[in-house]
Design an enzyme around this catalytic site. Structure first.
Site, PDB file in Angstrom:
ATOM      1  N   ASN A 181       0.882  -1.169   0.000  1.00 45.83           N
ATOM      2  CA  ASN A 181       0.000   0.000   0.000  1.00 45.83           C
ATOM      3  C   ASN A 181       0.924   1.225   0.000  1.00 45.83           C
ATOM      4  O   ASN A 181       1.427   1.626   1.047  1.00 45.83           O
ATOM      5  CB  ASN A 181      -0.884  -0.047   1.248  1.00 45.83           C
ATOM      6  CG  ASN A 181      -1.885   1.093   1.271  1.00 45.83           C
ATOM      7  OD1 ASN A 181      -1.795   2.035   0.482  1.00 45.83           O
ATOM      8  ND2 ASN A 181      -2.836   1.009   2.174  1.00 45.83           N
ATOM      9  N   ARG A 207      -2.439  -2.066  -3.582  1.00 46.63           N
ATOM     10  CA  ARG A 207      -3.605  -1.205  -3.481  1.00 46.63           C
ATOM     11  C   ARG A 207      -3.416  -0.061  -4.472  1.00 46.63           C
ATOM     12  O   ARG A 207      -2.386   0.608  -4.472  1.00 46.63           O
ATOM     13  CB  ARG A 207      -3.718  -0.644  -2.071  1.00 46.63           C
ATOM     14  CG  ARG A 207      -4.853   0.328  -1.967  1.00 46.63           C
ATOM     15  CD  ARG A 207      -4.896   1.023  -0.655  1.00 46.63           C
ATOM     16  NE  ARG A 207      -6.055   1.908  -0.653  1.00 46.63           N
ATOM     17  CZ  ARG A 207      -6.149   2.981   0.112  1.00 46.63           C
ATOM     18  NH1 ARG A 207      -5.168   3.303   0.921  1.00 46.63           N
ATOM     19  NH2 ARG A 207      -7.209   3.730   0.057  1.00 46.63           N
ATOM     20  N   HIS A 247     -12.529   3.537  -1.126  1.00 48.24           N
ATOM     21  CA  HIS A 247     -12.576   2.563  -0.016  1.00 48.24           C
ATOM     22  C   HIS A 247     -13.303   1.276  -0.433  1.00 48.24           C
ATOM     23  O   HIS A 247     -13.809   0.543   0.419  1.00 48.24           O
ATOM     24  CB  HIS A 247     -13.345   3.119   1.209  1.00 48.24           C
ATOM     25  CG  HIS A 247     -12.671   4.230   1.937  1.00 48.24           C
ATOM     26  ND1 HIS A 247     -13.381   5.290   2.460  1.00 48.24           N
ATOM     27  CD2 HIS A 247     -11.377   4.442   2.255  1.00 48.24           C
ATOM     28  CE1 HIS A 247     -12.547   6.117   3.064  1.00 48.24           C
ATOM     29  NE2 HIS A 247     -11.321   5.641   2.944  1.00 48.24           N
ATOM     30  N   GLY A 304     -10.115   9.014   6.388  1.00 49.30           N
ATOM     31  CA  GLY A 304     -11.105   9.319   5.354  1.00 49.30           C
ATOM     32  C   GLY A 304     -12.362   8.551   5.718  1.00 49.30           C
ATOM     33  O   GLY A 304     -12.279   7.483   6.335  1.00 49.30           O
ATOM     34  N   ARG A 317     -11.475  16.880   5.897  1.00 51.25           N
ATOM     35  CA  ARG A 317     -12.203  17.200   4.658  1.00 51.25           C
ATOM     36  C   ARG A 317     -13.638  17.617   4.957  1.00 51.25           C
ATOM     37  O   ARG A 317     -14.264  17.083   5.873  1.00 51.25           O
ATOM     38  CB  ARG A 317     -12.232  15.993   3.714  1.00 51.25           C
ATOM     39  CG  ARG A 317     -10.873  15.614   3.197  1.00 51.25           C
ATOM     40  CD  ARG A 317     -10.955  14.422   2.248  1.00 51.25           C
ATOM     41  NE  ARG A 317      -9.727  13.647   2.345  1.00 51.25           N
ATOM     42  CZ  ARG A 317      -9.651  12.327   2.232  1.00 51.25           C
ATOM     43  NH1 ARG A 317     -10.730  11.607   1.986  1.00 51.25           N
ATOM     44  NH2 ARG A 317      -8.496  11.726   2.342  1.00 51.25           N
ATOM     45  N   ASP A 348      -8.686  14.159  15.335  1.00 49.12           N
ATOM     46  CA  ASP A 348      -8.781  12.848  15.979  1.00 49.12           C
ATOM     47  C   ASP A 348     -10.006  12.790  16.902  1.00 49.12           C
ATOM     48  O   ASP A 348     -10.109  13.566  17.857  1.00 49.12           O
ATOM     49  CB  ASP A 348      -7.496  12.581  16.773  1.00 49.12           C
ATOM     50  CG  ASP A 348      -7.399  11.130  17.209  1.00 49.12           C
ATOM     51  OD1 ASP A 348      -8.404  10.576  17.709  1.00 49.12           O
ATOM     52  OD2 ASP A 348      -6.329  10.533  17.044  1.00 49.12           O
ATOM     53  N   ARG A 398     -10.831  10.747  19.182  1.00 49.27           N
ATOM     54  CA  ARG A 398     -10.518  10.492  20.604  1.00 49.27           C
ATOM     55  C   ARG A 398     -10.261  11.797  21.355  1.00 49.27           C
ATOM     56  O   ARG A 398     -10.798  12.019  22.439  1.00 49.27           O
ATOM     57  CB  ARG A 398      -9.253   9.635  20.736  1.00 49.27           C
ATOM     58  CG  ARG A 398      -9.477   8.177  20.516  1.00 49.27           C
ATOM     59  CD  ARG A 398      -8.165   7.473  20.317  1.00 49.27           C
ATOM     60  NE  ARG A 398      -7.508   7.936  19.091  1.00 49.27           N
ATOM     61  CZ  ARG A 398      -6.506   7.326  18.498  1.00 49.27           C
ATOM     62  NH1 ARG A 398      -5.996   6.246  19.023  1.00 49.27           N
ATOM     63  NH2 ARG A 398      -5.986   7.782  17.381  1.00 49.27           N
ATOM     64  N   GLY A 417     -11.019   2.972  11.849  1.00 50.98           N
ATOM     65  CA  GLY A 417     -10.588   3.333  13.204  1.00 50.98           C
ATOM     66  C   GLY A 417     -11.712   3.855  14.077  1.00 50.98           C
ATOM     67  O   GLY A 417     -11.864   3.444  15.232  1.00 50.98           O
ATOM     68  N   GLY A 420     -15.111   3.685  13.336  1.00 50.03           N
ATOM     69  CA  GLY A 420     -16.215   2.715  13.322  1.00 50.03           C
ATOM     70  C   GLY A 420     -15.947   1.530  14.234  1.00 50.03           C
ATOM     71  O   GLY A 420     -16.859   0.992  14.863  1.00 50.03           O
ATOM     72  N   ASN A 436     -13.736   1.513  16.892  1.00 48.66           N
ATOM     73  CA  ASN A 436     -13.392   1.866  18.282  1.00 48.66           C
ATOM     74  C   ASN A 436     -14.286   2.902  18.926  1.00 48.66           C
ATOM     75  O   ASN A 436     -14.358   2.975  20.144  1.00 48.66           O
ATOM     76  CB  ASN A 436     -11.958   2.398  18.330  1.00 48.66           C
ATOM     77  CG  ASN A 436     -10.965   1.362  17.879  1.00 48.66           C
ATOM     78  OD1 ASN A 436     -10.821   0.330  18.510  1.00 48.66           O
ATOM     79  ND2 ASN A 436     -10.314   1.629  16.760  1.00 48.66           N
ATOM     80  N   GLU A 485      -8.075  -4.463   4.624  1.00 48.79           N
ATOM     81  CA  GLU A 485      -7.898  -4.284   3.182  1.00 48.79           C
ATOM     82  C   GLU A 485      -6.728  -5.115   2.661  1.00 48.79           C
ATOM     83  O   GLU A 485      -6.795  -5.658   1.559  1.00 48.79           O
ATOM     84  CB  GLU A 485      -7.679  -2.794   2.885  1.00 48.79           C
ATOM     85  CG  GLU A 485      -8.970  -2.006   3.032  1.00 48.79           C
ATOM     86  CD  GLU A 485      -8.752  -0.506   3.195  1.00 48.79           C
ATOM     87  OE1 GLU A 485      -8.291  -0.090   4.272  1.00 48.79           O
ATOM     88  OE2 GLU A 485      -9.031   0.243   2.256  1.00 48.79           O
TER      89      GLU A 485
HETATM   90  P1  ADP Z   1      -7.005   5.309   8.011  1.00 47.91           P
HETATM   91  O1  ADP Z   1      -8.198   5.826   7.308  1.00 47.91           O
HETATM   92  O2  ADP Z   1      -5.798   6.178   7.868  1.00 47.91           O
HETATM   93  O3  ADP Z   1      -6.746   3.831   7.806  1.00 47.91           O
HETATM   94  P2  ADP Z   1      -7.962   4.495  10.629  1.00 47.91           P
HETATM   95  O4  ADP Z   1      -9.006   3.607  10.069  1.00 47.91           O
HETATM   96  O5  ADP Z   1      -6.824   3.880  11.378  1.00 47.91           O
HETATM   97  O6  ADP Z   1      -7.369   5.497   9.560  1.00 47.91           O
HETATM   98  O7  ADP Z   1      -8.709   5.538  11.586  1.00 47.91           O
HETATM   99  C1  ADP Z   1      -8.006   6.531  12.250  1.00 47.91           C
HETATM  100  C2  ADP Z   1      -8.979   7.303  13.121  1.00 47.91           C
HETATM  101  O8  ADP Z   1      -9.612   6.422  14.035  1.00 47.91           O
HETATM  102  C3  ADP Z   1      -8.305   8.352  13.982  1.00 47.91           C
HETATM  103  O9  ADP Z   1      -8.269   9.592  13.356  1.00 47.91           O
HETATM  104  C4  ADP Z   1      -9.162   8.405  15.218  1.00 47.91           C
HETATM  105  O10 ADP Z   1     -10.023   9.524  15.139  1.00 47.91           O
HETATM  106  C5  ADP Z   1     -10.026   7.172  15.168  1.00 47.91           C
HETATM  107  N1  ADP Z   1      -9.924   6.376  16.396  1.00 47.91           N
HETATM  108  C6  ADP Z   1      -8.962   5.504  16.763  1.00 47.91           C
HETATM  109  N2  ADP Z   1      -9.226   5.001  17.991  1.00 47.91           N
HETATM  110  C7  ADP Z   1     -10.379   5.560  18.411  1.00 47.91           C
HETATM  111  C8  ADP Z   1     -11.175   5.454  19.598  1.00 47.91           C
HETATM  112  N3  ADP Z   1     -10.836   4.652  20.612  1.00 47.91           N
HETATM  113  N4  ADP Z   1     -12.307   6.177  19.667  1.00 47.91           N
HETATM  114  C9  ADP Z   1     -12.671   6.972  18.651  1.00 47.91           C
HETATM  115  N5  ADP Z   1     -11.971   7.118  17.513  1.00 47.91           N
HETATM  116  C10 ADP Z   1     -10.830   6.430  17.398  1.00 47.91           C
END
Ligand code: ADP
Length: 399
Positions: free
Chosen positions: A7, A90, A179, A211, A240, A281, A283, A329, A331, A333, A384
């Site tokens: 990737n 990818r 995606h 994204g 975005r 972020d 979090r 990330g 979805g 967490n 992926e």
């Molecule tokens: P990418 O699209 O680069 O693959 P990810 O799928 O890893 O990114 O998602 C990254 C995002 O996930 C981070 O910006 C963060 O906001 C979110 N994230 C990670 N852990 C948590 C959590 N425990 N609670 C809420 N959001 C989280």
């Protein structure tokens, strides 16, 4: 069969070495900040870890380092690169020319090259990675998996913009969607979980990472998606805008902004970051919102509201929905965010189980809906790289 999955982004290369068809990960690596003063590389192979910090000037140098890491005598994963029998890549944009993964030949390279114009940040590094991998791995089959491919089943009514028709004919300006590898992977997995034929599954897939995009999946095929010509359309994302009135652009040009300023603003300075003024972020914003920060709260609420609106739209588009799937990330967490999105949807038959929702984080898979929810709500961690390895394996062994 050992399959290496790439990737390649503009300043990073992620890779994973799989043993297929088992899907076992033999090594996983990330080389980032390529071209910056200090680049970083790390690789995990079983319980053996390598971490390096040094300048890495370009993708060729990065791939050479990857070769050294993979074949490292003590902490590597293979004795020689000749053990690797196929590679998967990818690729972001394949336009209207590809609707599935394909074995790379000159024609495929030309297609990726042609769509550099529409994906200037992604297709050029993808292509660099493919060329460097061909140099490095020699004459083994290499497969390209496109982010746009899964959405090539969108009907014209969904992919056209209501611009003059010749804009589509001349420039191929339309909705493509991205995606796709993730939306397809989680939809197929959800069909297994729910015990529904994968070509009978109707789902709303929500990929919420840096994204964010959603897809309406009918009979296992994408029939609508939130991202468009580029990954800017649709949901509010980390940096975005997602959807907004395009006349804002003309108005701001009148105020002295250039097209380049606006491109940077809409792609890099908007979304959660732009509204909160704090971070992209989730979090961090959840923490700030708890302390009463109004703009952090607004950013989170806008993020959830946009998703809720599309859930409503896609319920209407699909008519009959088995499940809503959360991945990426946020979805996977963000249980608080999932609750924010799903609350007050009883009227359309979607009810969350709060306990299950809170328990399903950190890469866990599960059904987080209440017993009486007509539409199931699932968390399915995306993978992926594994999907690319599976596609590569099935294309390579078909011959
Ligand atoms: P990418 O699209 O680069 O693959 P990810 O799928 O890893 O990114 O998602 C990254 C995002 O996930 C981070 O910006 C963060 O906001 C979110 N994230 C990670 N852990 C948590 C959590 N425990 N609670 C809420 N959001 C989280």
């Amino acid at each position: 069969m050992k399959i290496l999955v790439f990737n390649c982004g503009s300043s990073s290369i992620k890779y994973q070495l799989f043993e297929m068809p088992e899907g076992k990960v033999l090594a996983k690596g990330l080389i980032e900040k390529i071209g910056e003063k200090i680049s970083k590389a790390k690789q995990q192979a079983g319980d053996k870890e390598i971490k390096i910090e040094k300048p890495i000037n370009d993708h060729d140098e990065a791939l050479n380092l990857m070769k050294d890491l993979l074949t490292d005598k003590e902490k590597g994963a293979v004795k020689s690169l000749s053990e690797i029998e196929a590679a998967g890549h990818r690729v972001v944009h394949g336009g209207e020319d590809v609707s599935g993964s394909v074995v790379i030949d000159d024609n495929v390279i030309n297609i990726i090259d042609r769509y550099c114009d529409l994906a200037p940040l992604h297709n050029p590094p993808n292509l660099k990675g493919i060329r460097a991998a061909i140099n490095m791995l020699g004459n083994i089959p290499q497969v390209a998996c496109f982010d746009t491919a899964f959405h090539q089943t969108l009907p014209q009514v969904a992919y056209m913009y209501a611009l003059p028709y010749e804009i589509y004919e001349k420039f191929k300006v339309r909705k493509y969607g991205f995606h796709g590898t993730s939306h397809r992977y989680v939809a197929r997995r959800a069909a297994e979980i729910l015990n529904v034929d994968k070509y009978k599954l109707n789902a709303i897939t929500c990929h919420l990472g840096n994204g964010c995009s959603m897809a309406a999946v009918k009979d296992g095929r994408s029939i609508d998606t939130t991202m468009g010509l580029t990954p800017l359309e649709g949901l509010v994302m980390g940096t975005r805008t997602g959807d907004f009135d395009p006349a804002v652009i003309f108005y701001l040009i009148g105020k002295g902004y250039t097209a380049k300023d606006l491109d940077t603003m809409c792609n890099k300075k908007s979304g959660l970051l732009g509204i909160s003024g704090i971070s992209n972020d989730v979090r961090e914003l959840e923490e700030k919102a708890k302390t009463g920060d109004k703009r952090a709260q607004l950013a989170l609420d806008m993020f959830a509201y946009r998703i809720k609106k599309y859930i409503g739209a896609y319920i209407a588009v699909l008519n009959n929905v088995h499940c809503i799937i959360f991945t990426g990330g946020i979805g996977e967490n963000g249980s608080i965010m999932r609750k924010r999105i799903i609350q007050n949807l009883e009227g359309v038959g979607v009810i969350l189980d709060d306990v299950k929702n809170n328990e399903t984080t950190g890469g866990k898979e599960g059904d987080i809906s209440a017993e009486n929810s007509k539409i199931k709500v699932l968390v399915v961690p995306t993978n992926e790289e594994k999907a690319i390895a599976q596609d590569t394996y099935s294309l390579v062994t078909k011959k």
